[in-house]
Write a protein that holds these residues in place. Sequence first.
Motif, PDB file in Angstrom:
ATOM      1  N   VAL A  86       0.857  -1.177   0.000  1.00 46.04           N
ATOM      2  CA  VAL A  86       0.000   0.000   0.000  1.00 46.04           C
ATOM      3  C   VAL A  86       0.896   1.231   0.000  1.00 46.04           C
ATOM      4  O   VAL A  86       1.914   1.268   0.684  1.00 46.04           O
ATOM      5  N   ARG A  87       0.526   2.211  -0.817  1.00 42.37           N
ATOM      6  CA  ARG A  87       1.263   3.484  -0.850  1.00 42.37           C
ATOM      7  C   ARG A  87       0.419   4.535  -0.144  1.00 42.37           C
ATOM      8  O   ARG A  87      -0.788   4.658  -0.391  1.00 42.37           O
ATOM      9  N   LEU A  88       1.053   5.311   0.736  1.00 46.08           N
ATOM     10  CA  LEU A  88       0.343   6.298   1.544  1.00 46.08           C
ATOM     11  C   LEU A  88       1.058   7.639   1.490  1.00 46.08           C
ATOM     12  O   LEU A  88       2.279   7.705   1.288  1.00 46.08           O
ATOM     13  N   LEU A 138      -3.647  -2.363   7.907  1.00 43.94           N
ATOM     14  CA  LEU A 138      -3.080  -3.254   6.908  1.00 43.94           C
ATOM     15  C   LEU A 138      -3.506  -4.695   7.164  1.00 43.94           C
ATOM     16  O   LEU A 138      -2.693  -5.597   7.225  1.00 43.94           O
ATOM     17  N   SER A 139      -4.779  -4.902   7.347  1.00 47.93           N
ATOM     18  CA  SER A 139      -5.326  -6.231   7.589  1.00 47.93           C
ATOM     19  C   SER A 139      -4.864  -6.761   8.945  1.00 47.93           C
ATOM     20  O   SER A 139      -5.598  -6.668   9.920  1.00 47.93           O
ATOM     21  N   LEU A 142       5.102   7.241   1.094  1.00 46.65           N
ATOM     22  CA  LEU A 142       5.806   6.027   1.530  1.00 46.65           C
ATOM     23  C   LEU A 142       5.001   4.814   1.106  1.00 46.65           C
ATOM     24  O   LEU A 142       3.801   4.907   0.833  1.00 46.65           O
ATOM     25  N   ALA A 143       5.660   3.690   1.057  1.00 47.92           N
ATOM     26  CA  ALA A 143       5.004   2.427   0.701  1.00 47.92           C
ATOM     27  C   ALA A 143       5.291   1.401   1.792  1.00 47.92           C
ATOM     28  O   ALA A 143       6.431   1.288   2.268  1.00 47.92           O
ATOM     29  N   ILE A 144       4.262   0.680   2.198  1.00 41.45           N
ATOM     30  CA  ILE A 144       4.396  -0.362   3.214  1.00 41.45           C
ATOM     31  C   ILE A 144       4.177  -1.713   2.540  1.00 41.45           C
ATOM     32  O   ILE A 144       3.123  -1.954   1.946  1.00 41.45           O
ATOM     33  N   VAL A 145       5.191  -2.556   2.613  1.00 38.49           N
ATOM     34  CA  VAL A 145       5.118  -3.907   2.048  1.00 38.49           C
ATOM     35  C   VAL A 145       4.838  -4.864   3.197  1.00 38.49           C
ATOM     36  O   VAL A 145       5.640  -5.023   4.116  1.00 38.49           O
TER      37      VAL A 145
END
Length: 284
Positions: A60-62, A74-75, A92-95
């Motif tokens: 997800v990119r925020l 994020l689930s 930022l992106a969260i993997v």
Amino acid sequence: MVFSSLLSSTLGGSEDSYDREALDALFHYYANQTLAKHHTGTLYKVPLPSNFSGMEVSIVRLRSGSLWGRGANLSLFNVPRRVKTSPYVKRLAIVYYNLGKYWSTRYYQIPDYSLVSPVIGFNVYASSNLTALSDRNVTLILTNGSISIHFPYIEAEDKINVTELKCVNFEPDGSVEFKDMTERNVCVTEKAGHFCVVTPSLGVKKERVWKWWVIGFVSAIGGLIVLVSAGVIGVILLRRMKIKAMEKESDTAEALDTIWVRGDKMPAASMVRTQPVLEHDYVP
């Protein structure tokens, strides 16, 4: 070429050659391929090669402003509001990833502990470029609580003592950080990383039971010795008190004469009787 090198370094010939850093790089690579096709603010699943069946990766990119004002869900991860980034980035992106039970036990092992949940985690990257994911990691600075981690399941949960469950954070340097669970299936953290739930292995449990038996046996023997010693000392003191009382009584009592009767020495009262005394001096 990148794909081949990542696969060769991630999947080795033995269990000891599973490379965690290479796995993170593989997730970064495929997340980067997915990022260009999707919009900001939406969690998307990242497709992986069939070799890694059982793993789940999402991205997800925020915007930093959105993360500060609303946080992120994020689930399995819940990021609270009022979160800053270091260094500051506009986007930022969260993997996020879930290794599943099979892959978790191959990449992550803890001596004397058994994994009872899959290893899940997340990494944060700068994403100022809308079509590419930066290699630079971003640190989240929490000012309003902690990040909640909700594990999807815990193996044989109904048969495990909840007090024995521990949250584990695998540090980048290879060390392991243990924490207590805050509630059922939930752990908390203040940073990105790899997390799971563990319980002491069967051998450790037996060793602990054996130690408690030894401690209990030694304590019981020690208590018995103390109790017997106290009883013996009490009896001795009681006898001494009785002897002293008898000695004191003998000192204040009238001494008896002794006589011999057929060769035996026996006590006898004095033959001198008390002299009679007139009750009044007047004699009629």
